[in-house]
Every structure is written in structure tokens, then in C-alpha cells.
Design a protein around this motif. Structure first.
Motif, PDB file in Angstrom:
ATOM      1  N   ALA A  40      -2.874   7.733 -12.758  1.00  0.00           N
ATOM      2  CA  ALA A  40      -2.792   9.107 -12.720  1.00  0.00           C
ATOM      3  C   ALA A  40      -1.755   9.266 -11.597  1.00  0.00           C
ATOM      4  CB  ALA A  40      -3.940   9.765 -12.084  1.00  0.00           C
ATOM      5  N   ILE A  41      -1.602   8.872 -10.775  1.00  0.00           N
ATOM      6  CA  ILE A  41      -0.408   9.018  -9.798  1.00  0.00           C
ATOM      7  C   ILE A  41       0.788   8.813  -9.997  1.00  0.00           C
ATOM      8  CG2 ILE A  41       0.437   8.424  -7.542  1.00  0.00           C
ATOM      9  CD1 ILE A  41      -2.455   7.742  -6.568  1.00  0.00           C
ATOM     10  N   THR A  42       1.042   7.694 -10.951  1.00  0.00           N
ATOM     11  CA  THR A  42       2.304   7.256 -11.598  1.00  0.00           C
ATOM     12  C   THR A  42       2.795   8.214 -12.672  1.00  0.00           C
ATOM     13  OG1 THR A  42       1.620   4.966 -10.959  1.00  0.00           O
ATOM     14  CG2 THR A  42       3.491   5.404 -12.646  1.00  0.00           C
ATOM     15  N   VAL A  43       1.778   8.767 -13.420  1.00  0.00           N
ATOM     16  CA  VAL A  43       2.184   9.650 -14.515  1.00  0.00           C
ATOM     17  C   VAL A  43       2.675  10.940 -13.839  1.00  0.00           C
ATOM     18  CG1 VAL A  43       1.387  10.948 -16.498  1.00  0.00           C
ATOM     19  CG2 VAL A  43       1.013   8.605 -16.470  1.00  0.00           C
ATOM     20  N   ILE A  44       2.111  11.486 -12.751  1.00  0.00           N
ATOM     21  CA  ILE A  44       2.397  12.809 -12.174  1.00  0.00           C
ATOM     22  C   ILE A  44       3.701  12.296 -11.568  1.00  0.00           C
ATOM     23  CG2 ILE A  44       1.889  14.285 -10.116  1.00  0.00           C
ATOM     24  CD1 ILE A  44      -1.027  13.906 -10.730  1.00  0.00           C
ATOM     25  N   VAL A  45       4.179  11.392 -10.881  1.00  0.00           N
ATOM     26  CA  VAL A  45       5.230  10.894 -10.262  1.00  0.00           C
ATOM     27  C   VAL A  45       6.430  10.938 -11.382  1.00  0.00           C
ATOM     28  CG1 VAL A  45       6.786   9.340  -9.293  1.00  0.00           C
ATOM     29  CG2 VAL A  45       4.408   9.746  -8.304  1.00  0.00           C
ATOM     30  N   PHE A  46       6.326  10.441 -12.397  1.00  0.00           N
ATOM     31  CA  PHE A  46       7.052  10.452 -13.535  1.00  0.00           C
ATOM     32  C   PHE A  46       7.516  11.802 -14.195  1.00  0.00           C
ATOM     33  CE2 PHE A  46       6.325   5.487 -14.939  1.00  0.00           C
ATOM     34  CZ  PHE A  46       7.048   5.239 -13.730  1.00  0.00           C
ATOM     35  N   ALA A  73       8.906   5.441  -3.539  1.00  0.00           N
ATOM     36  CA  ALA A  73       8.541   6.449  -2.434  1.00  0.00           C
ATOM     37  C   ALA A  73       7.020   6.664  -2.323  1.00  0.00           C
ATOM     38  CB  ALA A  73       9.182   7.801  -2.564  1.00  0.00           C
ATOM     39  N   VAL A  74       6.367   6.684  -3.493  1.00  0.00           N
ATOM     40  CA  VAL A  74       4.787   6.793  -3.690  1.00  0.00           C
ATOM     41  C   VAL A  74       4.199   5.585  -3.184  1.00  0.00           C
ATOM     42  CG1 VAL A  74       3.046   7.316  -5.272  1.00  0.00           C
ATOM     43  CG2 VAL A  74       5.041   8.775  -5.453  1.00  0.00           C
ATOM     44  N   THR A  75       4.635   4.408  -3.812  1.00  0.00           N
ATOM     45  CA  THR A  75       4.111   3.080  -3.481  1.00  0.00           C
ATOM     46  C   THR A  75       4.220   2.876  -1.936  1.00  0.00           C
ATOM     47  OG1 THR A  75       4.917   2.397  -5.565  1.00  0.00           O
ATOM     48  CG2 THR A  75       4.325   0.817  -3.810  1.00  0.00           C
ATOM     49  N   LEU A  76       5.349   3.328  -1.344  1.00  0.00           N
ATOM     50  CA  LEU A  76       5.564   3.069  -0.092  1.00  0.00           C
ATOM     51  C   LEU A  76       4.644   3.921   0.889  1.00  0.00           C
ATOM     52  CD1 LEU A  76       7.303   1.618   2.360  1.00  0.00           C
ATOM     53  CD2 LEU A  76       8.748   3.759   2.193  1.00  0.00           C
ATOM     54  N   VAL A  77       4.355   5.104   0.388  1.00  0.00           N
ATOM     55  CA  VAL A  77       3.576   6.133   1.238  1.00  0.00           C
ATOM     56  C   VAL A  77       2.170   5.604   1.060  1.00  0.00           C
ATOM     57  CG1 VAL A  77       2.443   8.518   0.960  1.00  0.00           C
ATOM     58  CG2 VAL A  77       5.005   8.002   0.899  1.00  0.00           C
ATOM     59  N   THR A  78       1.621   5.056  -0.098  1.00  0.00           N
ATOM     60  CA  THR A  78       0.286   4.734  -0.236  1.00  0.00           C
ATOM     61  C   THR A  78       0.095   3.248   0.495  1.00  0.00           C
ATOM     62  OG1 THR A  78       0.410   5.283  -2.596  1.00  0.00           O
ATOM     63  CG2 THR A  78      -1.238   3.752  -2.111  1.00  0.00           C
ATOM     64  N   TYR A  79       1.200   2.406   0.661  1.00  0.00           N
ATOM     65  CA  TYR A  79       1.024   1.256   1.359  1.00  0.00           C
ATOM     66  C   TYR A  79       1.038   1.549   2.930  1.00  0.00           C
ATOM     67  CZ  TYR A  79       2.775  -3.049   3.685  1.00  0.00           C
ATOM     68  OH  TYR A  79       2.680  -4.315   4.275  1.00  0.00           O
ATOM     69  N   LEU A  80       1.856   2.596   3.482  1.00  0.00           N
ATOM     70  CA  LEU A  80       1.857   2.963   4.804  1.00  0.00           C
ATOM     71  C   LEU A  80       0.395   3.588   5.121  1.00  0.00           C
ATOM     72  CD1 LEU A  80       5.394   4.140   5.333  1.00  0.00           C
ATOM     73  CD2 LEU A  80       4.367   1.972   6.024  1.00  0.00           C
ATOM     74  N   THR A  81      -0.029   4.393   4.292  1.00  0.00           N
ATOM     75  CA  THR A  81      -1.513   5.084   4.426  1.00  0.00           C
ATOM     76  C   THR A  81      -2.441   3.971   4.713  1.00  0.00           C
ATOM     77  OG1 THR A  81      -0.620   6.888   3.279  1.00  0.00           O
ATOM     78  CG2 THR A  81      -3.103   6.651   3.636  1.00  0.00           C
ATOM     79  N   ALA A  82      -2.544   3.007   3.666  1.00  0.00           N
ATOM     80  CA  ALA A  82      -3.812   2.012   3.676  1.00  0.00           C
ATOM     81  C   ALA A  82      -3.288   1.216   5.021  1.00  0.00           C
ATOM     82  CB  ALA A  82      -3.315   0.911   2.612  1.00  0.00           C
ATOM     83  N   ALA A  83      -2.061   0.782   5.539  1.00  0.00           N
ATOM     84  CA  ALA A  83      -2.002   0.075   6.543  1.00  0.00           C
ATOM     85  C   ALA A  83      -2.450   1.044   7.786  1.00  0.00           C
ATOM     86  CB  ALA A  83      -0.602  -0.400   6.684  1.00  0.00           C
ATOM     87  N   LEU A  84      -2.204   2.275   7.913  1.00  0.00           N
ATOM     88  CA  LEU A  84      -2.358   2.944   9.204  1.00  0.00           C
ATOM     89  C   LEU A  84      -3.935   3.274   9.130  1.00  0.00           C
ATOM     90  CD1 LEU A  84      -1.370   5.160  11.394  1.00  0.00           C
ATOM     91  CD2 LEU A  84      -1.769   6.826   9.524  1.00  0.00           C
ATOM     92  N   PHE A  85      -4.495   3.291   8.007  1.00  0.00           N
ATOM     93  CA  PHE A  85      -6.231   3.382   8.170  1.00  0.00           C
ATOM     94  C   PHE A  85      -7.159   2.016   7.903  1.00  0.00           C
ATOM     95  CE2 PHE A  85      -4.778   7.500   7.036  1.00  0.00           C
ATOM     96  CZ  PHE A  85      -5.642   8.602   8.076  1.00  0.00           C
TER      97      PHE A  85
END
Length: 625
Positions: A40-46, A73-85
Motif C-alpha cells: 500500500a505504501i509503495t503504490v501510494i509513493v509511486f 526516501a520512504v524506505t529510509l524514513v521507515t528504517y529510521l523510525t523502526a530504529a528510533l523506536f
């Protein structure tokens, strides 16, 4: 695209998880929710990046890169969010693998779909022309890449003699030496060769075109970067070979300080304004902001056409057309009186050798009396600058046209000796490419009709220049003149007309028909020299010249007749024209121009023939240096 992506994106994530965790068993413990969420996220980004609004057949790398960057950019944000929490529900490094696999999928799927659709919707036609590109440099490489999406062309190889390209490929195409042109054309069924050497000198391009024309393959040019709208090279930049490409030398550029000196802020008169040279003079003069431009021509149609063109291109130009002849002294004087003319460019003349040769009296009247009227009126009304446009055929003339132009030069030289207020000068040049009656359009029409091309003699040569060059030379000469000079353009080496014809045949993909190759397309026929025609043209009578302020323009001061003697001879010539006695006219012409030798038309005119002992000796005409 959305449906395909909805199926493929979960698979991309699955592959990423397997690569990260080591096997399907470890992956199954995460359930199906990550696949739904990531899809869902990828389709929205595309969608936001514009990927789904693109027409697949015309998709380019820029949109794919934009989509990849958005996904990154979305992948990086998801990665950083997971790492932060410190969220351990999904292996974070799998996201990095997922981005790489998904981006690879997007690029490959769109490229494959684009090629499939182009092939099956007619965008890439099966009857595309096989082409080779001469010049494997940057422009040639860009052209080859753009042609892969072209409807017309299929690039197969390069030709280039540079050592750096030897045994190499450029843009996926092999580079061959020009020595193998004929062999490769036959082997690969090449139908067209495109010259992609826009920065090469005109001499180099002409050498290449001459070499390629021998193969019988059609040749086209890649526009120079000056002619392109931007720095990108595309298949649309391919053009037909222009007349100036055949010149064999670079165009002589004008010097700006000389170019506008006799025009800007002055009222200017151009005689013969509707002709090839006169109309180009008008265009260039109009661009230099004269106070007023006056046009004089005896052809209603020619005058109408140049007037309408100038009014459209230069709506703020003060323009006055006059319909009439330069032989009409009252009309010429009225133009000078009413407009306070500051510069005259006298381009009105009959120039076609065979026509003037068969209409001697009219040729003399127009070319000689017209020059006489202009010179007298310019001196009477103290016009600062008066420039005569002459011809190389005035040098040791073998025809009435050339002799009439030499008499016109003598008239201006005599006027220069007598006038202290008007600067008279002459400009002499060779054949003008693209002018009415020029050999190039003549040959083009003959080739279009299937031949034959008619040439008067296999050894005939001519100097050539471009119409803009001719006009610029005339305008600069007026600025450099001090009185009585003849200005000549350094026109390089003369061109053999037979070589020009053969090059033009080859450039359109045809071959010369002769006894050795009777099945070829275009025959060249020799019809013999026409009355008054020379094998070789010259530019100087005395053979000596001096440099001028322009490095490519030479100046010479040649012999002139005493003004009183010339006036008496011109009066005799006018009387002979009034009696319609052509032989008497020719005799007087020979008295004025001793080097006029019509019998020289059948041989090289390097020097006038020496009189025999039995030939009657003519009275020597007084001359001045």
C-alpha cells in the motif's frame, strides 16, 4: 500498472525477507500484514511520483529515477523510525534489500513493457532505414542513443578514423575506419549515412561528403549545435545537406565595426533590390537600423516580394519601394533628392551570360548605362558612398556580360578620379551559391527529374561564395573604401563543376551512369562551352592585391581610362546601341575593354591572345594607373 505492482511488490518483499533471514521457514513467522502494508505504501509513493500517469511507450529514465528516489526516501524514513523506536517486528536491513529489488523490478518491467508496446503499436516500424553515423564523438553517440526510439532510423555502426575509437564500440555500436565504408555499406545494407561532425570545418565536411558520395549511399547532416534549440542531439536534428555544405570552406565572418558603418543612421538605396544579391543586401541592411531603406527594381513581382518580406520582419523600418529602371536618370535623381541618400549599393544588372550574349544591346544598356546613371547621380547629389557590385567575369572578359561589368567598373573608377565628395568603389566576387540561375539549384532540379546533369566542359571550374557572404562583402567594402578600389573576397580554391555534380548525385543516394556502369541512375552529359563562357574564372586583372582591414578581403587598384576618353567612348557606345547594330556595339566594347576576347571562350583564358601580324591594330586608349 497498479495491478502488476500490487502482485509484484509483495513478491519483492518476500525475496528480500528470504535473503535477509535465510529461508522460508523464518519468513512465515511474520505473517501477511507487512506485505499488505508495504504494498500500500509503495503504490501510494509511486502514484505521488507520477509513475502511474506516464504513458509507457514514452517513459524515460528521469521518471524512473524520480520514482526510485521517492521509494528510497520512504524506505529510509521507515528504517529510521523502526530504529528510533527499537521496533523488532520487521528486520530493518530487509528494507534496504527491498528497495534495491523493487527498484530493479520497476525499471526492468517498464523498459520491457515500453519495448513491447513500441514494437506492437507501430511506433518502431519494421521498415526503418538502416543507417551508419560518421563521427563517433559525443554528438554521434547521443544521436545513436536517440535513434533507438526513432520511427525512421535504425543505427547499425559508426565510421571514424580517430585512433581512440579503433577496435571500440560507442553507444553499443561498432566503430569502423572510413577506409571500409563501401564494404560495410554492402555488408550491413546501409541506406543512409549521417554526418555527426558539426564542429568540423566546412572543408573537412566537404571532403567527407565527396568520399561518401562515391559509395552511392544517401548522406544527411546532423545540425550544428548553433542550429539546435538546446544541447541535446536527437533524430530530429538530422537534416538534408544544405547548399553551403558544398562550399568547401568556412564562411568568411563580417567585422562588426565595418559591417554597419555605411548603413546605421543613414538613408540607403539598393538598386536591383529584388534580385538574389539585392534582396539579401536589403535583409542585412534592415537589421542594422538605417534611417530609411529605398528599394529600386524594374520587376514588379521581385520588388513586391522583398517589400512584403521586409515589412513583416522589420515592421518599424522606414521603407520606400520604387518601381523603375536604373537607366531612368530622372527617377534615380528624384530618389536621391527626396531621400538624402547616404549610401548606394548598385546591384541592378543582367548577369546570365548566355542571355546577355544573345541580347547584346539590352545587356549593354542595362549594365553600362545603368552604372553611368548611378555614378553621375551619386556625384551630383554628393552621396557619401557608392558601391558597385561587379563580377569575376569582368576580368579578361570573354562575353558581353563580363565586358559590360568591366565597363561599369571603369565608369566608377573614372567617377572616383573626378569626385571629391563621393567615395566610389567596386566589389568583385565569383558565383553565388543559391542565387537565381546558380548551378546548384540547376543540378538539383536535373537530379530530381532523373537526369541527365548537363555540364559544359569536364575541366570547367568556378569560385563560389554564399549569398550572405556576398552581401556582407559589399557592405564592408563601402566602409573600407577610399575611392576607386576593387575589393575581392579570398574565396579559397576554385571548385571543379564535375566534382560538385558527382558529390550532389551521391548525396541523394544515387550513382553516376556511364559506359562502365550503364545501369546506374544519373548520367552526366558534356554539352560544350556556351558562347562567351570561360573554363576558368579570375578575380584580378593585374594579378596583384593588397590586404585590407579585413583579413579575408583583398583590395587592388587596377588600370582606369581617362575620364574624358571614357566619356567619348561611352557616347559612341550609346549611339551604337541606338542603331541596334550589334557588331558595331561589340567593336566599341572592344575599344573600351581591350582585353575583351570572345574567341577565348574555347580555351583557357589565362591571358588574352596575342594579335597576329595580319590583325588590324587598334588605337591605344589612354589609361591611368
Amino acid at each position: 500498472m497498479v495491478c502488476c505492482d500490487a502482485l509484484a511488490i509483495p513478491l519483492c518483499l518476500l525475496i528480500s525477507m528470504v535473503l535477509r533471514l535465510g529461508g522460508p521457514a523464518q519468513v512465515s513467522s511474520y505473517g501477511y500484514w507487512p506485505y499488505l502494508l508495504i504494498t500500500a505504501i509503495t503504490v501510494i509513493v509511486f502514484h505521488l511520483s507520477g509513475l502511474y500517469r506516464a504513458v509507457i511507450r514514452f517513459i524515460d529514465k528521469h521518471l524512473l529515477i524520480k520514482s526510485g528516489l521517492a521509494l528510497a526516501a520512504v524506505t529510509l524514513v521507515t528504517y529510521l523510525t523502526a530504529a528510533l523506536f527499537n521496533d523488532q517486528r520487521l528486520p530493518r536491513t530487509a528494507l534496504m534489500i527491498y528497495w534495491f529489488i523493487t527498484f530493479t523490478y520497476v525499471v526492468c518491467s517498464r523498459m520491457l513493457a515500453r519495448d513491447f508496446l513500441r514494437t506492437h503499436t507501430g511506433l518502431l516500424r519494421r521498415n526503418k532505414r538502416n543507417i551508419a553515423i560518421f563521427g563517433a564523438g559525443e554528438h554521434g553517440a547521443q544521436l545513436a542513443l536517440s535513434m533507438r526510439a526513432s520511427e525512421k532510423y535504425q543505427p547499425l555502426c559508426f565510421f571514424d578514423d580517430k585512433h581512440i575509437f579503433k577496435h571500440h564500440t560507442v553507444a553499443g555500436l561498432k566503430v569502423y575506419s572510413s577506409a571500409r565504408v563501401a564494404e560495410i555499406i554492402e555488408e550491413k545494407s546501409i541506406q543512409l549515412i549521417v554526418l555527426a561532425i558539426p564542429h568540423a570545418s566546412r572543408q573537412r565536411r566537404r571532403q567527407v561528403m565527396s568520399m561518401l558520395s562515391e559509395t552511392g549511399c544517401q548522406v544527411k547532416m546532423l545540425s550544428s549545435l548553433v542550429e539546435l534549440s538546446d544541447d541535446k542531439v536527437s533524430a530530429q536534428a538530422i537534416r538534408e545537406v544544405k547548399i553551403e555544405d558544398l562550399l568547401g570552406r568556412d564562411m568568411v565572418p563580417p567585422q562588426e565595426d565595418l559591417f554597419a558603418q555605411c548603413v546605421r543612421g543613414r538613408q540607403v538605396l539598393v538598386t536591383g533590390a529584388g534580385g538574389s544579391i539585392g534582396s539579401e543586401l536589403c535583409r542585412q541592411i534592415a537589421a542594422l537600423h538605417p534611417t530609411r531603406l529605398c528599394l529600386l527594381d524594374h520587376s514588379e513581382y521581385a520588388l513586391f516580394m522583398i517589400e512584403q518580406e521586409l515589412r513583416v520582419r522589420f515592421p518599424d523600418l522606414a521603407l520606400t519601394p520604387y518601381l523603375g529602371s536604373v537607366c531612368d536618370a530622372p527617377l534615380v535623381e528624384r530618389i536621391l533628392r527626396e531621400n538624402q541618400i547616404g549610401t548606394i549599393y548598385h546591384a541592378a544588372a543582367y548577369k546570365h551570360v548566355p542571355l546577355v550574349e544573345s541580347n547584346v544591346i539590352e545587356g549593354i544598356r542595362n549594365n553600362v548605362i545603368g552604372a553611368q546613371v548611378i555614378a553621375a547621380a551619386a556625384a551630383k547629389y554628393q552621396v557619401p558612398t557608392c558601391v558597385l557590385i561587379s563580377s569575376d567575369k569582368a576580368v579578361r572578359p570573354t562575353n558581353i556580360m563580363g565586358a559590360s561589368k568591366r565597363i561599369a567598373e571603369l565608369i566608377f573608377q573614372a567617377a572616383a578620379l573626378q569626385s571629391t565628395t563621393t567615395t566610389f568603389c567596386m566589389v568583385r566576387f565569383g558565383n553565388v551559391l543559391g542565387s537565381s540561375g546558380s548551378v546548384v539549384p540547376y543540378f538539383q532540379a536535373q537530379i530530381a527529374n532523373g537526369g541527365p546533369i548537363t555540364i559544359t566542359h569536364p575541366d570547367i571550374t568556378r569560385y563560389f561564395m554564399l549569398i550572405p557572404e556576398a552581401a556582407q562583402l559589399v557592405m564592408q567594402a563601402g566602409s573600407m573604401a577610399r575611392g576607386g578600389e576593387v575589393f575581392v573576397l579570398d574565396m579559397g580554391e576554385p571548385i571543379r563543376i564535375i566534382d560538385l555534380a558527382r558529390t550532389m548525385i551521391g548525396l541523394v543516394g544515387l550513382t553516376e551512369k556511364n559506359a562502365e556502369f550503364p545501369d546506374n541512375e544519373i548520367e552526366i552529359k558534356y554539352i560544350g562551352l556556351r558562347p562567351g563562357e570561360k573554363l576558368y574564372e579570375e578575380l584580378l586583372i593585374g594579378g596583384e592585391s593588397q590586404p585590407s582591414e579585413h583579413p579575408r578581403i583583398m583590395v587592388t587598384t587596377e588600370y582606369a581610362l581617362e575620364p574624358a576618353v571614357l566619356a567619348q567612348l561611352l557616347n559612341t557606345l550609346s549611339q551604337a546601341c541606338a542603331t541596334l547594330d550589334e557588331q558595331r556595339v561589340k567593336d566599341v566594347v572592344r575599344d573600351i575593354v581591350p582585353e575583351y576576347a570572345p574567341q577565348a571562350a574555347v580555351s583557357s583564358p589565362a591571358a588574352p591572345p596575342a594579335p597576329s601580324d595580319d590583325a588590324p591594330q587598334r588605337e591605344t586608349v589612354p589609361m591611368v594607373a
